[in-house]
Design a protein around this motif. Structure first.
Motif, mmCIF file in Angstrom:
data_model
loop_
_atom_site.group_PDB
_atom_site.id
_atom_site.type_symbol
_atom_site.label_atom_id
_atom_site.label_comp_id
_atom_site.label_asym_id
_atom_site.label_seq_id
_atom_site.Cartn_x
_atom_site.Cartn_y
_atom_site.Cartn_z
ATOM 1 N N UNK A 1 0.845 -1.192 0.000
ATOM 2 C CA UNK A 1 0.000 0.000 0.000
ATOM 3 C C UNK A 1 0.882 1.244 0.000
ATOM 4 N N UNK A 2 0.455 2.217 -0.746
ATOM 5 C CA UNK A 2 1.200 3.470 -0.767
ATOM 6 C C UNK A 2 0.525 4.471 0.169
ATOM 7 N N UNK A 3 1.277 5.412 0.705
ATOM 8 C CA UNK A 3 0.704 6.373 1.648
ATOM 9 C C UNK A 3 -0.306 7.315 0.988
ATOM 10 N N UNK A 4 -1.116 7.909 1.812
ATOM 11 C CA UNK A 4 -2.160 8.819 1.346
ATOM 12 C C UNK A 4 -1.575 10.019 0.596
ATOM 13 N N UNK A 5 -0.428 10.511 1.039
ATOM 14 C CA UNK A 5 0.200 11.659 0.364
ATOM 15 C C UNK A 5 0.535 11.326 -1.090
ATOM 16 N N UNK A 6 0.981 10.105 -1.334
ATOM 17 C CA UNK A 6 1.297 9.699 -2.705
ATOM 18 C C UNK A 6 0.027 9.552 -3.541
ATOM 19 N N UNK A 7 -1.025 9.061 -2.920
ATOM 20 C CA UNK A 7 -2.303 8.952 -3.632
ATOM 21 C C UNK A 7 -2.837 10.331 -4.003
ATOM 22 N N UNK A 8 -2.613 11.306 -3.128
ATOM 23 C CA UNK A 8 -3.028 12.685 -3.443
ATOM 24 C C UNK A 8 -2.272 13.211 -4.651
ATOM 25 N N UNK A 9 -0.970 12.928 -4.711
ATOM 26 C CA UNK A 9 -0.174 13.370 -5.857
ATOM 27 C C UNK A 9 -0.690 12.742 -7.155
ATOM 28 N N UNK A 10 -1.062 11.486 -7.092
ATOM 29 C CA UNK A 10 -1.623 10.810 -8.271
ATOM 30 C C UNK A 10 -2.910 11.501 -8.691
ATOM 31 N N UNK A 11 -3.768 11.766 -7.719
ATOM 32 C CA UNK A 11 -5.045 12.423 -7.987
ATOM 33 C C UNK A 11 -4.841 13.815 -8.590
ATOM 34 N N UNK A 12 -3.917 14.580 -8.025
ATOM 35 C CA UNK A 12 -3.641 15.917 -8.549
ATOM 36 C C UNK A 12 -3.123 15.835 -9.986
ATOM 37 N N UNK A 88 -3.139 4.221 -14.955
ATOM 38 C CA UNK A 88 -2.547 2.910 -14.647
ATOM 39 C C UNK A 88 -1.034 3.000 -14.494
ATOM 40 N N UNK A 89 -0.399 3.641 -15.456
ATOM 41 C CA UNK A 89 1.061 3.746 -15.441
ATOM 42 C C UNK A 89 1.559 4.565 -14.254
ATOM 43 N N UNK A 90 0.858 5.632 -13.939
ATOM 44 C CA UNK A 90 1.261 6.463 -12.809
ATOM 45 C C UNK A 90 1.100 5.716 -11.495
ATOM 46 N N UNK A 91 0.024 4.948 -11.379
ATOM 47 C CA UNK A 91 -0.199 4.152 -10.168
ATOM 48 C C UNK A 91 0.917 3.124 -9.990
ATOM 49 N N UNK A 92 1.244 2.413 -11.055
ATOM 50 C CA UNK A 92 2.294 1.391 -10.940
ATOM 51 C C UNK A 92 3.669 2.028 -10.720
ATOM 52 N N UNK A 93 3.945 3.150 -11.382
ATOM 53 C CA UNK A 93 5.213 3.863 -11.185
ATOM 54 C C UNK A 93 5.360 4.318 -9.734
ATOM 55 N N UNK A 94 4.303 4.900 -9.185
ATOM 56 C CA UNK A 94 4.341 5.392 -7.805
ATOM 57 C C UNK A 94 4.529 4.237 -6.826
ATOM 58 N N UNK A 95 3.855 3.141 -7.076
ATOM 59 C CA UNK A 95 4.000 1.967 -6.203
ATOM 60 C C UNK A 95 5.432 1.445 -6.244
ATOM 61 N N UNK A 96 6.010 1.345 -7.432
ATOM 62 C CA UNK A 96 7.383 0.873 -7.554
ATOM 63 C C UNK A 96 8.363 1.822 -6.877
#
Length: 101
Positions: A1-12, A88-96
């Motif tokens: 799981x990635x932190x909420x701050x990273x999920x916010x960056x993805x959303x932005x 999709x790509x941003x989610x996988x990149x951020x997770x990696x």
């Protein structure tokens, strides 16, 4: 799981992508299109957004500044894809990237 701050960056970043593609309200589109780099340099080639001029440090906590910062941190290879691939790509990149740390 990635932190909420990273999920916010993805959303932005997704919201900026939508605005630059014309899938957001007109006033939001204009905010980001006005920040596109129009100089002939690497930042313009990557489609980086310029930060608006400001005098207060608090401005950096605002939505526009945070969105630009999130967008500029996305690799150019991911930015150039369509919206569904971008997500999709941003989610996988951020997770990696998060799992590397």
């Amino acid at each position: 799981m990635i932190p909420l701050a990273e999920k916010r960056k993805i959303n932005l970043s997704v919201h900026v992508k939508k605005a630059l593609e014309g899938r957001a309200p007109e006033n939001i589109q204009q905010l980001f299109k006005k920040q596109l780099s129009n100089k002939n340099n690497r930042a313009a080639d990557r489609k980086d957004l310029n930060y608006p001029k400001h005098k207060l440090q608090q401005y950096q906590n605002g939505a526009l500044y945070s969105s630009i910062k999130a967008w500029n941190s996305v690799p150019a290879t991911i930015r150039n894809s369509n919206l569904t691939s971008f997500k999709k790509n941003l989610q996988s990149y951020t997770t990696k990237e998060y799992l590397k740390v």
